[in-house]
Structures are given as structure tokens and as C-alpha cells.
Design a protein around this motif. Sequence first.
Motif, PDB file in Angstrom:
ATOM      1  N   GLY A 238       0.797  -1.226   0.000  1.00  0.00           N
ATOM      2  CA  GLY A 238       0.000   0.000   0.000  1.00  0.00           C
ATOM      3  C   GLY A 238       0.825   1.269   0.000  1.00  0.00           C
ATOM      4  O   GLY A 238       0.282   2.370   0.209  1.00  0.00           O
ATOM      5  N   ALA A 239       2.136   1.164  -0.252  1.00  0.00           N
ATOM      6  CA  ALA A 239       3.006   2.336  -0.183  1.00  0.00           C
ATOM      7  C   ALA A 239       2.591   3.418  -1.168  1.00  0.00           C
ATOM      8  O   ALA A 239       2.565   4.619  -0.837  1.00  0.00           O
ATOM      9  CB  ALA A 239       4.451   1.917  -0.430  1.00  0.00           C
ATOM     10  N   ALA A 240       2.254   3.039  -2.399  1.00  0.00           N
ATOM     11  CA  ALA A 240       1.873   4.039  -3.405  1.00  0.00           C
ATOM     12  C   ALA A 240       0.579   4.742  -3.006  1.00  0.00           C
ATOM     13  O   ALA A 240       0.435   5.962  -3.211  1.00  0.00           O
ATOM     14  CB  ALA A 240       1.719   3.367  -4.772  1.00  0.00           C
ATOM     15  N   ALA A 241      -0.345   3.990  -2.437  1.00  0.00           N
ATOM     16  CA  ALA A 241      -1.606   4.589  -2.001  1.00  0.00           C
ATOM     17  C   ALA A 241      -1.367   5.558  -0.846  1.00  0.00           C
ATOM     18  O   ALA A 241      -1.950   6.654  -0.797  1.00  0.00           O
ATOM     19  CB  ALA A 241      -2.593   3.497  -1.594  1.00  0.00           C
ATOM     20  N   ARG A 242      -0.494   5.186   0.086  1.00  0.00           N
ATOM     21  CA  ARG A 242      -0.193   6.091   1.210  1.00  0.00           C
ATOM     22  C   ARG A 242       0.492   7.357   0.709  1.00  0.00           C
ATOM     23  O   ARG A 242       0.235   8.465   1.212  1.00  0.00           O
ATOM     24  CB  ARG A 242       0.677   5.372   2.244  1.00  0.00           C
ATOM     25  N   ALA A 243       1.345   7.218  -0.280  1.00  0.00           N
ATOM     26  CA  ALA A 243       2.023   8.390  -0.841  1.00  0.00           C
ATOM     27  C   ALA A 243       1.024   9.331  -1.506  1.00  0.00           C
ATOM     28  O   ALA A 243       1.128  10.557  -1.382  1.00  0.00           O
ATOM     29  CB  ALA A 243       3.087   7.940  -1.843  1.00  0.00           C
TER      30      ALA A 243
ATOM     31  N   ARG B 161      -8.658  -3.410  -8.575  1.00  0.00           N
ATOM     32  CA  ARG B 161      -7.260  -3.860  -8.582  1.00  0.00           C
ATOM     33  C   ARG B 161      -6.354  -2.632  -8.729  1.00  0.00           C
ATOM     34  O   ARG B 161      -6.554  -1.796  -9.608  1.00  0.00           O
ATOM     35  CB  ARG B 161      -6.998  -4.821  -9.749  1.00  0.00           C
ATOM     36  N   GLY B 162      -5.368  -2.541  -7.850  1.00  0.00           N
ATOM     37  CA  GLY B 162      -4.414  -1.434  -7.924  1.00  0.00           C
ATOM     38  C   GLY B 162      -5.046  -0.086  -7.691  1.00  0.00           C
ATOM     39  O   GLY B 162      -4.648   0.903  -8.315  1.00  0.00           O
ATOM     40  N   ARG B 163      -6.012  -0.020  -6.772  1.00  0.00           N
ATOM     41  CA  ARG B 163      -6.747   1.222  -6.550  1.00  0.00           C
ATOM     42  C   ARG B 163      -6.766   1.600  -5.063  1.00  0.00           C
ATOM     43  O   ARG B 163      -6.796   0.721  -4.190  1.00  0.00           O
ATOM     44  CB  ARG B 163      -8.190   1.104  -7.051  1.00  0.00           C
ATOM     45  N   LEU B 164      -6.757   2.914  -4.828  1.00  0.00           N
ATOM     46  CA  LEU B 164      -7.041   3.444  -3.499  1.00  0.00           C
ATOM     47  C   LEU B 164      -8.533   3.240  -3.243  1.00  0.00           C
ATOM     48  O   LEU B 164      -9.369   3.657  -4.048  1.00  0.00           O
ATOM     49  CB  LEU B 164      -6.694   4.926  -3.437  1.00  0.00           C
ATOM     50  N   MET B 165      -8.884   2.605  -2.131  1.00  0.00           N
ATOM     51  CA  MET B 165     -10.263   2.205  -1.890  1.00  0.00           C
ATOM     52  C   MET B 165     -10.923   3.081  -0.818  1.00  0.00           C
ATOM     53  O   MET B 165     -10.286   3.490   0.160  1.00  0.00           O
ATOM     54  CB  MET B 165     -10.326   0.747  -1.457  1.00  0.00           C
TER      55      MET B 165
ATOM     56  N   GLY C   2     -15.730   2.716  -3.611  1.00  0.00           N
ATOM     57  CA  GLY C   2     -15.219   3.517  -4.711  1.00  0.00           C
ATOM     58  C   GLY C   2     -13.714   3.357  -4.752  1.00  0.00           C
ATOM     59  O   GLY C   2     -13.067   3.271  -3.706  1.00  0.00           O
ATOM     60  N   GLY C   3     -13.144   3.288  -5.958  1.00  0.00           N
ATOM     61  CA  GLY C   3     -11.705   3.094  -6.081  1.00  0.00           C
ATOM     62  C   GLY C   3     -11.087   4.082  -7.054  1.00  0.00           C
ATOM     63  O   GLY C   3     -11.619   4.283  -8.153  1.00  0.00           O
ATOM     64  N   ARG C   4      -9.966   4.694  -6.655  1.00  0.00           N
ATOM     65  CA  ARG C   4      -9.241   5.613  -7.532  1.00  0.00           C
ATOM     66  C   ARG C   4      -7.974   4.927  -8.035  1.00  0.00           C
ATOM     67  O   ARG C   4      -7.215   4.350  -7.263  1.00  0.00           O
ATOM     68  CB  ARG C   4      -8.850   6.899  -6.793  1.00  0.00           C
ATOM     69  N   ILE C   5      -7.764   5.016  -9.345  1.00  0.00           N
ATOM     70  CA  ILE C   5      -6.607   4.354  -9.939  1.00  0.00           C
ATOM     71  C   ILE C   5      -5.327   5.067  -9.480  1.00  0.00           C
ATOM     72  O   ILE C   5      -5.292   6.285  -9.296  1.00  0.00           O
ATOM     73  CB  ILE C   5      -6.720   4.343 -11.479  1.00  0.00           C
ATOM     74  N   LEU C   6      -4.273   4.309  -9.280  1.00  0.00           N
ATOM     75  CA  LEU C   6      -2.992   4.851  -8.818  1.00  0.00           C
ATOM     76  C   LEU C   6      -1.879   4.707  -9.850  1.00  0.00           C
ATOM     77  O   LEU C   6      -0.912   5.463  -9.828  1.00  0.00           O
ATOM     78  CB  LEU C   6      -2.561   4.167  -7.519  1.00  0.00           C
TER      79      LEU C   6
ATOM     80  N   PRO D  75     -10.908   3.583 -16.072  1.00  0.00           N
ATOM     81  CA  PRO D  75     -11.488   4.822 -15.546  1.00  0.00           C
ATOM     82  C   PRO D  75     -10.722   5.299 -14.324  1.00  0.00           C
ATOM     83  O   PRO D  75     -10.226   4.498 -13.525  1.00  0.00           O
ATOM     84  CB  PRO D  75     -12.920   4.416 -15.189  1.00  0.00           C
ATOM     85  N   LYS D  76     -10.636   6.624 -14.155  1.00  0.00           N
ATOM     86  CA  LYS D  76      -9.925   7.184 -13.009  1.00  0.00           C
ATOM     87  C   LYS D  76     -10.592   6.773 -11.706  1.00  0.00           C
ATOM     88  O   LYS D  76      -9.923   6.394 -10.731  1.00  0.00           O
ATOM     89  CB  LYS D  76      -9.887   8.705 -13.133  1.00  0.00           C
ATOM     90  N   TYR D  77     -11.920   6.851 -11.665  1.00  0.00           N
ATOM     91  CA  TYR D  77     -12.684   6.427 -10.499  1.00  0.00           C
ATOM     92  C   TYR D  77     -13.614   5.291 -10.912  1.00  0.00           C
ATOM     93  O   TYR D  77     -14.227   5.325 -11.993  1.00  0.00           O
ATOM     94  CB  TYR D  77     -13.512   7.581  -9.932  1.00  0.00           C
ATOM     95  N   LEU D  78     -13.743   4.311 -10.053  1.00  0.00           N
ATOM     96  CA  LEU D  78     -14.594   3.158 -10.323  1.00  0.00           C
ATOM     97  C   LEU D  78     -15.435   2.883  -9.075  1.00  0.00           C
ATOM     98  O   LEU D  78     -14.886   2.747  -7.971  1.00  0.00           O
ATOM     99  CB  LEU D  78     -13.742   1.928 -10.659  1.00  0.00           C
ATOM    100  N   ASN D  79     -16.744   2.821  -9.248  1.00  0.00           N
ATOM    101  CA  ASN D  79     -17.648   2.541  -8.132  1.00  0.00           C
ATOM    102  C   ASN D  79     -18.242   1.144  -8.265  1.00  0.00           C
ATOM    103  O   ASN D  79     -18.315   0.581  -9.365  1.00  0.00           O
ATOM    104  CB  ASN D  79     -18.792   3.552  -8.085  1.00  0.00           C
ATOM    105  N   SER D  80     -18.715   0.614  -7.147  1.00  0.00           N
ATOM    106  CA  SER D  80     -19.444  -0.654  -7.180  1.00  0.00           C
ATOM    107  C   SER D  80     -20.684  -0.511  -8.052  1.00  0.00           C
ATOM    108  O   SER D  80     -21.266   0.583  -8.159  1.00  0.00           O
ATOM    109  CB  SER D  80     -19.883  -1.049  -5.768  1.00  0.00           C
ATOM    110  N   PRO D  81     -21.129  -1.601  -8.677  1.00  0.00           N
ATOM    111  CA  PRO D  81     -22.397  -1.563  -9.399  1.00  0.00           C
ATOM    112  C   PRO D  81     -23.559  -1.608  -8.414  1.00  0.00           C
ATOM    113  O   PRO D  81     -23.365  -1.821  -7.205  1.00  0.00           O
ATOM    114  CB  PRO D  81     -22.347  -2.841 -10.242  1.00  0.00           C
TER     115      PRO D  81
END
Length: 623
Positions: free
Chosen positions: A131-136, A194-198, A212-216, A224-230
Motif C-alpha cells: 500500500g506504499a503508493a496509495a499512502r504516498a 485492482r491497484g486502486r485506493l479504496m 469507490g476506487g481511484r486508480i494509482l 477509468p480514473k474512479y470506479l464505483n461498485s455496481p
Amino acid sequence: MLTPQWLDQLRSRVTLSAVVGRSVRLQKAGREHRACCPFHNENSPSFYVNDEKGFYHCFGCGAHGDAIRWMTDHQGLAFMDAVKELAAEAGMDVPTPDPKMARAAEQRDSLHDVMAAAQAWFKASLAGAEGAAARAYLATRGFDAHTVERFGFGYAPEGRQALKEALSQFPEAMLVEAGLRIVVEERDPYDRFRGRLMLPIEDARGRVIAFGGRILTPGKTDAPKYLNSPDTPLFDKGRTLYNLHRAAPAARQSGRIIVVEGYMDVIALAAAGITDAVAPLGTALTEQQIEMLWRHVETPVLCFDGDAAGQRAAMRAITRALPMLRPAHSLRIVRLPEGLDPDDLIKARGAGALQDLLGQAATLVDVLWEAERDAVPLRTPEDKAGLKARLMAHVETIQNPDIASLYRRELQDRYSAFAFPKRENTWQPRGGGFQPNRNGQKGGKWNGKPTPAPSSPESISRLNSRHAPGARRDGLSAAVIAGLIRWPSQLPRHAEALARAPGMDPRLAVLIECCGGAEALESAAIATILRNNGTQMPSPVEYADLRFGFLLPDVTEEQAAMELAQAIDLLVERPVLEAALAQATARFEAELSDDAFTEQQRIRKRKLEFDNRLRQMATRHAS
């Protein structure tokens, strides 16, 4: 099984103050009731009951709930016993248990377990090495540890099967139904995030229902930059507002709720100390979300980005809100500087700058007018006519007749001032009889001549010939004329609308001909002008059955102006409706088709609604 819809209906049929008042002595306090809190000892009242919003709240101990919660927490009843007692009071039958619905409820409970386990795993992943990239990224946004913990940030590792392996205690089918896994034909199921800040999305009770997830990973242009649950059995994005369970208590203190475009904006505001913000979830603000907001505050503030997309989002929200408007319930809109979102503005100018903008939020009618006025260049008469048509099309969507009438008058006033700016008065009666007042006071006066000269015979003849064939000297016209004579300052405001009305009373034509100047006439001058043009003052006998408020002796000018505007709206609208009904009836008689009959009945219904509005207004002040 008790559905949320049935429980909402039960709450709406019960008066909360009556339920609470059986055991607590309540005092009326404006639109609420107050008392010393029954949940803790206190000497001054901090416990409030709000019937409109359907909840009680104590500002001392934080006790909060609805009628059902009152029966369980204060009266000590079990949930079903509380529901049965309230249902009996409301005259509702408690639904019998449905095995299918019971199984569905059990399934939702199981899905809550799945979402809770997923949230715990995402949080653990954020804290781990992967999770280092997400924390950054969170550090670049300026979110401190408290904000990260409060909003439950997590991280979804790369790997198409990572979540499945971590949540192996749940069947694959449940992971798919919860929206965490994706099934496609001829391929193995794989993790959605996958590979997203959640970020967890929670319901009104604070339970995780979606993510919701933001791509890192930079450079992933295909994702997509942001992805939400269906949408799932737990999550309906059109009926969910992000952060409402936190913002609602804050709104009870601030008296407002702010609506921003996305959940990252909500968190940025919270980090800056603004805790009463919510956001829709990947859609424009829906009717259901507007109703949810109105349960907490009467006028939510929309704060969308200053770019074109943000302004389009604001207009979509406005067009959805217009049909729903009701007394005291509306929207206000904040215009952010172009190119800035709330987070950008806070970083550049501080939270105080955003607070200042929120305090200057524009009204819905202001934004509607300016958006349509600026939508296209207005160079030609056709362009200006198009502006009026667009404005009136918005007004037609408003269901509340009083609000529609007020919006119509307000927008017509703005349109008239824009399209027909006042010009210097060029009308001079023969003999120099009437002279506008030049001393800065309202009105005009006669210059000492015993009798003023009439308007030119040619112009009066032209007006009468244009309007006389279908003219109707009925009670409504007579009352409006009497109102304009009593309140002459209102005449220039309505002249343009009255001039376009078919079948105008000739006396109105005379009044319109005489109001071309910037100064308002005095009542005595108008009466003299009518007499000298061969027409008479309206007699009370003409409108004996219509007791309009603007004709009462003790009415204020502000009250008179509002009711007179409504009466003029009715006067202008009536001949149009009558002509449309006559045309539809003639078409039906000629065709005898289903379409023609449907159209005739639709217009007939509108005519009946019109008659009812006139009857209500005309008898509102009857003794």
C-alpha cells in the motif's frame, strides 16, 4: 417482512410530537417542539422534536431517532412491538411474514458480512508494504492520519484473484453479488478493484454497502480514473448520498448541507473542518437524493466545480428539482471560480474563502435565469423570444401552482427588463394636461386644468379595435383593473404581459397605453384617463363574487403586489386555455379518435385545475 418503503410510510403517518408528548411535556418553539431531555438529567431544554423531518434530537447527550426508535429506546418495546403499536395508531396493517422476503433479508445480512470483511482487508492492505503508493498519494492530498482512519481508506492490490483468496470463507457467488467480482462469458471471474485506493461507501447506519476506487498506476488510459461498485441488493447509487450518515448530525448544528461532485471533495472539505458535505455517486443528483436532502435541511447548497461540466451538473440538478419544489424547499448554488474544485480552492485560498462563497450561494431562480440568458447569443428578436420560451418551459414543469405562478412572474419581470428596457416617456396628452412628477417622488399630477386631455383618438381606436372583438368584462378583469388603479406602481410591471393577452378588456388597453413613462401614475389620474376615453371605473358589483386580497383595505403593498401578479397570471392564461380547449373539442368532434379524446381530456383537466386555482384565490379572503 417490513420493507423500507412500508416503514417510511408508517413514519409519515405518525405525528412524532404526539407520540413523544404522551410521556414528555413539550413546548412549541417555532417549527419545532422542545423539552428537557428524557434521556439525561438537565435543567434547561436541549431536546427537540421536529415533525416535518420526523426525528427527535438532544443537543446535550446526542440522543436521536424517529418514532420507532422512541418506542424502543424510551418506552422499552421490542422493535416489532413498537411497529405494531404505531401501525395500529396510524390505521395500517402490519405485513404478514413473507418467506421469500425473509430469505432476501438474510441474504442482505450475509452481504453486509462480505462487505465488512472486504473493508477490513482493504484497510490492512493499505497499511502493508503493497500500500506504499496509495499512502504516498494520500500524503499528496494533505489527508492526515485522523482523516484516513475516519473515512476508512484502504487499498486493493494488483492481482485478478487477490480478493477471492483473501475472502475465501465466502462463496464466489456472494462475492459476485456484492459487486466485488466480475463474471464474463468464456473467462474466469476476476476482482473488480485492482491497484486502486479504496474508499468505503456506507448507508445511513454506517454499514459498508459499496466501494469507490481511484486508480494509482499512471498511464493506464484504458481504465477509468474512479470506479464505483455496481448496483447490488445493498447499494442503489441513485438513492445513496456519500457521507450522509456523518453530514446529517453536522447539519443539525450548521443548518445546511453542502452537495459536492465527488467523495474526494467531501473528504477534502472534512479535512478543512467543513463536515456537513455529501456527494452523489457517479450520477447527476436524482429526485430521490433531493428528497433525502430535504428531510434534513430545507435549502441544500450545491457546490459544483467551476468548469463547464460542473455547471451542466448544476443545471441538471435544477431541472430535476423544479417539478418537486414546495413551499420553503429549494436549492441554492455556489459558483466556484472557473477551473477550480473545492479542494483546489481550499489549498489556494484557505477554507475561509470557501466558507465565504457558501455564504453567497445564489438562489435557484437566479441561476436558472442567468444560465438560460447566457446559453446562446441574444442578437435578434427571434433569439430573445427563444429565451422566453425556454424560461416558460421550465416554469411549466413546476407542479406547485403557487410557486409556478411566482416563478412565472419573476422570470417574466426579468425578461421584460432585459428585452424591453425602459425608454424616455414620449407620450404627451393634447393640451399638456398630464405632467410627470419631476421632484423625485412617485406618481404624477394634473397641472391645474379642470379636465385632462385623452390619449390620441387614433391610438385608442387602434387598441380597442384590436382587443374588443373577444373582450370580456367579467369579474376577474374588473378586479385586476381595480387592483391596478389602486396600486398604480404595479402597472408598468405587468403592461407587457397584459398587452399580449387575447380578448383584453378595453379598459386595460387604455391603461397600457398610458404607462409608457418611467414614472407611475397616481390613482386619481388613471381614473380620469379612463373617464375621458369613454370607459368607466370598474364597479365592485362587477367582481362582487370575487374577494381578492389586493382589494382589502388593510393589505400591504407587498402583499397586494404578490396577489395581483397571481391574478394577472390567471387573466393572461385563461383565454389561452379556453382557446386550446375549444380547438381540442372541435378536433375530437371531427375525428372521434382516441388521440383527440385524450388531448381534449388533458386540456379539460388543466382547465378544471385553473378554475380551482381562481376559485381558491378569489375566495381566500372571503368572510
